[in-house]
Design a protein around this motif. Structure first.
Motif, mmCIF file in Angstrom:
data_model
loop_
_atom_site.group_PDB
_atom_site.id
_atom_site.type_symbol
_atom_site.label_atom_id
_atom_site.label_comp_id
_atom_site.label_asym_id
_atom_site.label_seq_id
_atom_site.Cartn_x
_atom_site.Cartn_y
_atom_site.Cartn_z
ATOM 1 N N LEU A 78 -4.458 6.296 -21.319
ATOM 2 C CA LEU A 78 -3.255 6.629 -21.096
ATOM 3 C C LEU A 78 -3.008 6.327 -19.330
ATOM 4 C CD1 LEU A 78 -3.169 10.146 -22.432
ATOM 5 C CD2 LEU A 78 -2.401 8.090 -23.376
ATOM 6 N N SER A 79 -1.847 5.185 -19.094
ATOM 7 C CA SER A 79 -1.644 5.256 -17.191
ATOM 8 C C SER A 79 -2.125 6.979 -16.715
ATOM 9 C CB SER A 79 -0.133 5.173 -17.293
ATOM 10 O OG SER A 79 0.538 5.945 -16.988
ATOM 11 N N GLU A 80 -1.879 7.267 -15.406
ATOM 12 C CA GLU A 80 -2.143 7.488 -14.744
ATOM 13 C C GLU A 80 -1.286 8.999 -15.325
ATOM 14 O OE1 GLU A 80 -2.802 7.832 -10.620
ATOM 15 O OE2 GLU A 80 -4.435 6.052 -10.846
ATOM 16 N N GLU A 81 0.237 8.505 -15.249
ATOM 17 C CA GLU A 81 1.626 9.579 -15.269
ATOM 18 C C GLU A 81 1.344 10.170 -16.604
ATOM 19 O OE1 GLU A 81 5.277 10.934 -14.983
ATOM 20 O OE2 GLU A 81 3.577 10.331 -13.843
ATOM 21 N N GLU A 82 0.954 9.028 -17.527
ATOM 22 C CA GLU A 82 1.202 9.520 -19.427
ATOM 23 C C GLU A 82 0.363 10.695 -19.333
ATOM 24 O OE1 GLU A 82 2.451 5.472 -21.406
ATOM 25 O OE2 GLU A 82 0.195 5.506 -20.694
ATOM 26 N N ASN A 83 -1.305 10.521 -18.695
ATOM 27 C CA ASN A 83 -2.133 11.111 -18.633
ATOM 28 C C ASN A 83 -2.240 12.575 -17.808
ATOM 29 O OD1 ASN A 83 -4.980 12.234 -19.564
ATOM 30 N ND2 ASN A 83 -5.465 12.095 -16.907
ATOM 31 N N ARG A 84 -1.006 12.930 -17.052
ATOM 32 C CA ARG A 84 -0.337 13.869 -16.149
ATOM 33 C C ARG A 84 0.478 14.526 -16.662
ATOM 34 N NH1 ARG A 84 3.576 15.153 -14.246
ATOM 35 N NH2 ARG A 84 5.445 13.351 -14.129
ATOM 36 N N ARG A 85 1.424 13.629 -17.605
ATOM 37 C CA ARG A 85 2.581 13.965 -18.934
ATOM 38 C C ARG A 85 1.653 15.207 -19.340
ATOM 39 N NH1 ARG A 85 6.985 10.103 -19.500
ATOM 40 N NH2 ARG A 85 7.523 10.198 -17.060
ATOM 41 N N LEU A 86 0.862 14.429 -20.680
ATOM 42 C CA LEU A 86 -0.134 15.121 -21.590
ATOM 43 C C LEU A 86 -0.704 16.434 -21.074
ATOM 44 C CD1 LEU A 86 -1.315 15.142 -24.707
ATOM 45 C CD2 LEU A 86 -2.968 13.168 -23.469
ATOM 46 N N ASP A 87 -1.232 16.544 -20.045
ATOM 47 C CA ASP A 87 -2.015 17.569 -18.862
ATOM 48 C C ASP A 87 -1.318 18.477 -18.999
ATOM 49 O OD1 ASP A 87 -4.689 16.508 -18.610
ATOM 50 O OD2 ASP A 87 -4.257 15.606 -16.968
ATOM 51 N N GLU A 88 -0.091 18.215 -18.313
ATOM 52 C CA GLU A 88 1.290 19.036 -18.582
ATOM 53 C C GLU A 88 1.238 20.058 -19.949
ATOM 54 O OE1 GLU A 88 4.736 17.567 -15.967
ATOM 55 O OE2 GLU A 88 3.216 17.323 -14.313
ATOM 56 N N LEU A 89 1.445 18.997 -20.634
ATOM 57 C CA LEU A 89 2.315 19.381 -21.918
ATOM 58 C C LEU A 89 0.992 20.250 -22.378
ATOM 59 C CD1 LEU A 89 4.536 19.910 -23.781
ATOM 60 C CD2 LEU A 89 3.436 17.005 -25.048
ATOM 61 N N ALA A 90 -0.013 20.243 -22.445
ATOM 62 C CA ALA A 90 -1.824 20.735 -23.045
ATOM 63 C C ALA A 90 -1.800 21.683 -21.852
ATOM 64 C CB ALA A 90 -3.036 19.862 -22.875
ATOM 65 N N ALA A 91 -1.245 22.816 -20.962
ATOM 66 C CA ALA A 91 -1.448 23.192 -20.344
ATOM 67 C C ALA A 91 -0.133 24.387 -20.620
ATOM 68 C CB ALA A 91 -1.254 23.016 -18.675
ATOM 69 N N ALA A 92 0.707 23.680 -20.698
ATOM 70 C CA ALA A 92 2.495 24.300 -21.214
ATOM 71 C C ALA A 92 1.759 24.898 -22.523
ATOM 72 C CB ALA A 92 3.102 24.047 -20.861
ATOM 73 N N GLU A 93 1.153 24.832 -23.335
ATOM 74 C CA GLU A 93 1.162 24.674 -24.642
ATOM 75 C C GLU A 93 -0.066 26.132 -25.265
ATOM 76 O OE1 GLU A 93 2.247 21.415 -27.400
ATOM 77 O OE2 GLU A 93 4.347 21.630 -26.935
ATOM 78 N N GLY A 94 -0.965 25.349 -23.916
ATOM 79 C CA GLY A 94 -2.014 26.424 -24.909
ATOM 80 C C GLY A 94 -3.074 25.712 -25.470
ATOM 81 N N ARG A 95 -3.593 24.650 -25.595
ATOM 82 C CA ARG A 95 -3.482 24.003 -26.327
ATOM 83 C C ARG A 95 -4.212 22.552 -25.642
ATOM 84 N NH1 ARG A 95 -0.691 24.462 -31.511
ATOM 85 N NH2 ARG A 95 1.282 24.297 -31.264
ATOM 86 N N SER A 96 -5.084 21.682 -26.486
ATOM 87 C CA SER A 96 -6.507 20.391 -25.670
ATOM 88 C C SER A 96 -5.578 19.669 -25.926
ATOM 89 C CB SER A 96 -7.630 20.670 -26.773
ATOM 90 O OG SER A 96 -6.939 20.146 -28.106
ATOM 91 N N GLU A 135 -5.750 18.385 -29.401
ATOM 92 C CA GLU A 135 -4.401 18.598 -30.220
ATOM 93 C C GLU A 135 -3.262 18.429 -30.343
ATOM 94 O OE1 GLU A 135 -3.860 23.001 -31.857
ATOM 95 O OE2 GLU A 135 -5.050 22.839 -30.233
ATOM 96 N N VAL A 136 -2.922 18.037 -28.961
ATOM 97 C CA VAL A 136 -1.154 17.780 -28.318
ATOM 98 C C VAL A 136 -0.953 16.325 -28.931
ATOM 99 C CG1 VAL A 136 0.057 17.243 -26.483
ATOM 100 C CG2 VAL A 136 -0.578 19.359 -26.096
ATOM 101 N N VAL A 137 -2.125 16.070 -28.701
ATOM 102 C CA VAL A 137 -1.305 14.251 -29.597
ATOM 103 C C VAL A 137 -1.396 14.534 -31.122
ATOM 104 C CG1 VAL A 137 -2.682 11.756 -29.830
ATOM 105 C CG2 VAL A 137 -2.749 13.285 -27.561
ATOM 106 N N ARG A 138 -2.653 14.771 -31.470
ATOM 107 C CA ARG A 138 -2.546 15.215 -32.910
ATOM 108 C C ARG A 138 -1.297 16.127 -33.898
ATOM 109 N NH1 ARG A 138 -8.210 17.783 -35.351
ATOM 110 N NH2 ARG A 138 -7.366 17.110 -36.907
ATOM 111 N N LEU A 139 -1.437 17.028 -32.930
ATOM 112 C CA LEU A 139 0.168 17.212 -32.986
ATOM 113 C C LEU A 139 1.812 16.310 -33.439
ATOM 114 C CD1 LEU A 139 0.581 21.124 -31.893
ATOM 115 C CD2 LEU A 139 0.185 19.983 -34.062
ATOM 116 N N ALA A 140 1.371 15.470 -31.923
ATOM 117 C CA ALA A 140 2.697 14.753 -31.827
ATOM 118 C C ALA A 140 2.498 13.461 -33.267
ATOM 119 C CB ALA A 140 2.436 13.639 -30.515
#
Length: 68
Positions: free
Chosen positions: A7-25, A28-33
């Protein structure tokens, strides 16, 4: 099965934010997507199949309604 996801740094930051907001790893966020994207693709495929069967049957009616 293991996989490396680059992932780019931006994509990784977004994934971090999404995971934190959802309380998921992040995993898990990528698998659900992936599961949601696959399900949507299946529904679109089914809709396309149904429309391919139904539209020709009602083409005349739809044309008349469209020009009314």
């Amino acid at each position: 099965m293991a996989m490396t996801l680059r992932l780019s740094e931006e994509e990784n930051r977004r994934l971090d934010e999404l995971a934190a907001a959802e309380g998921r790893s992040k995993q898990e966020v990528v698998r659900l997507a992936l599961a949601e994207r696959w399900a949507r693709s299946q529904k679109e495929e089914q809709l396309s199949e149904v429309l391919g069967r139904v539209l020709p049957k009602y083409r005349g009616l739809l044309d008349r309604l469209g020009s009314a």
